[in-house]
Enzyme design. Structure first.
Site, short mmCIF file in Angstrom:
data_model
loop_
_atom_site.label_atom_id
_atom_site.label_comp_id
_atom_site.label_asym_id
_atom_site.label_seq_id
_atom_site.Cartn_x
_atom_site.Cartn_y
_atom_site.Cartn_z
N ASP A 161 -4.07 -21.95 -19.03
CA ASP A 161 -3.19 -20.37 -18.99
C ASP A 161 -3.76 -19.35 -19.50
O ASP A 161 -3.70 -18.07 -18.82
CB ASP A 161 -1.92 -20.75 -19.64
CG ASP A 161 -1.40 -22.03 -19.42
OD1 ASP A 161 -0.84 -22.29 -18.13
OD2 ASP A 161 -1.22 -22.91 -20.11
N HIS A 189 3.37 -25.05 -21.89
CA HIS A 189 2.60 -24.93 -20.74
C HIS A 189 3.51 -25.18 -19.36
O HIS A 189 3.46 -26.28 -19.00
CB HIS A 189 1.48 -25.88 -20.56
CG HIS A 189 0.80 -26.27 -19.55
ND1 HIS A 189 0.00 -25.11 -18.83
CD2 HIS A 189 0.92 -27.11 -18.57
CE1 HIS A 189 -0.67 -25.59 -17.75
NE2 HIS A 189 -0.08 -26.87 -17.64
#
Ligand code: NAD
Ligand code: LMR
Length: 327
Positions: A161, A189
């Site tokens: 990410d 996440h």
């Protein structure tokens, strides 16, 4: 010659495993003078073990100078024995239309067993990095089974990410990814994660000033980063593998390199208002190989606080869903 680091990898015959193992064996993870022994773990089915043999044959055929040995096994007690690093990749990936939390019940049980076995047989300095989804909560489950290893030994990956956010900021500003720094991921996440753009810099200046488009930063930027995994599944028909493997190399390399500043999901201990018991993406500084401290003191505006509250809520809900697997 240094003595080899033992690296256990679950799901070694899977998509991520295929992209990951040559990178570890080439020295990308632990450095160009650090030999490694790969301890490759798969499920006890003929098809998976046969595929694993094929992967190992290819690794042999690369003649990597740093690859000191390989163990191929379907027995986690053998695979995690004396492992310095355990990379928990093996789990079911989501398909189109699923959220990562939909995998919780099925994948969570993998991590109850593996957490206990790692605690029993891995090395004194054991470190664990969880990739299998939902990664934060699976990591919490594994850590909850440990009696010897402290919670700080267990991390989950939000580096993909961070890399996605870095790349999107670079594209928007028309600069190289290396010009973008200080972009950190907070929380889960999942699409609720928060890429804290207000602290990011582009060529040393606040990214917000360089980009000069708060509407994009607060809207499409957060959305693109949060939903990138689903966009890749839609495009590729399978979940991200090369970028996930590369980000795991970054995750471990940064945790192995004192002074590195990067995003990792760790036990929050209440930092930035997260529930103390959840594993949340946070900015950390590596203090010695495998050890880190959370970087505290970043000011959060009301928008950032609301994003952190939302991703924290989701992590707490996930913990409630797996309450029977903890401890
Ligand atoms: P894959 O299906 O290609 O491979 C998974 C492998 O794991 C298979 O070979 C399977 O046999 C093996 N496996 C399953 N259970 C196991 C167990 N208990 N022990 C050992 N091996 C086991 O999947 P993939 O694309 O490699 O993805 C693996 C996981 O990583 C998925 O859960 C996926 O959602 C997740 N993922 C996470 C991130 C992240 O950023 N955290 C990014 C991409 C993918
Ligand atoms: C990703 O972010 O690409 C992975 O977590 C796979 C997924 O399910 O999105």
């Amino acid at each position: 010659m240094k003595s080899p680091i033992k690296v256990a990898v679950t799901g070694a015959a899977g998509q991520i495993g295929y992209a990951l193992l040559p990178r570890i064996a080439s020295g990308a993870m632990f450095g160009p003078d650090q030999p490694v022994i790969l301890q490759l773990i798969e499920v006890p089915f003929e098809k998976a073990m046969k595929a694993l043999e094929g992967v190992a044959m290819e690794l042999d055929d690369c003649a990597f100078p740093l690859l000191s040995g390989m163990v191929l096994t379907d027995d986690p007690k053998v695979g995690f024995a004396d492992a310095n690093w355990s990379l928990l990749v093996g789990a079911r990936p989501r398909g189109p239309g699923m959220e990562r939390a939909d995998l919780l019940k099925e994948n969570g049980k993998i991590f109850t067993a593996q957490g206990a076995i790692i605690d029993e047989v891995a090395a004194e300095d054991a470190r664990v990095a969880v990739v299998g989804n939902p990664a934060n909560t699976n990591c919490m489950i594994a850590a909850s089974k440990a009696r010897r290893l402290t919670p700080d030994r267990f991390t989950a990956m939000v580096r993909l990410d961070q890399n996605r956010a870095q790349s999107q900021l670079a594209k928007k500003a028309g600069v190289a990814t290396t010009d973008v720094t200080d972009i950190f991921i907070y929380g889960n996440h999942s699409p609720s994660m928060f890429p804290a753009f207000a602290h990011a810099k582009i060529s040393g200046k606040p990214a917000r000033e360089v980009i000069n488009d708060d509407a994009w930063l607060m809207g499409p930027f957060c959305e693109i980063v949060g939903k990138r995994g689903a966009a890749i599944i839609a495009a590729r028909g399978a979940s991200s593998a090369a970028s996930a493997a590369s980000s795991l190399v970054d995750h471990v390399r940064s945790l192995f390199t004192p002074g590195s500043i990067h995003s990792v999901a760790v036990k929050s201990n209440g930092h930035y208002g997260f529930d103390p018991e959840v594993w949340a993406g946070l900015p950390v500084k590596t203090t010695s190989p495998g050890a880190f401290e959370v970087i505290t003191g970043f000011e959060m505006c009301e928008f950032a606080k609301s994003k952190i509250a939302a991703t924290n809520k989701e992590l707490v809900e996930e913990r409630t869903m797996v309450a029977d697997m903890l401890g």
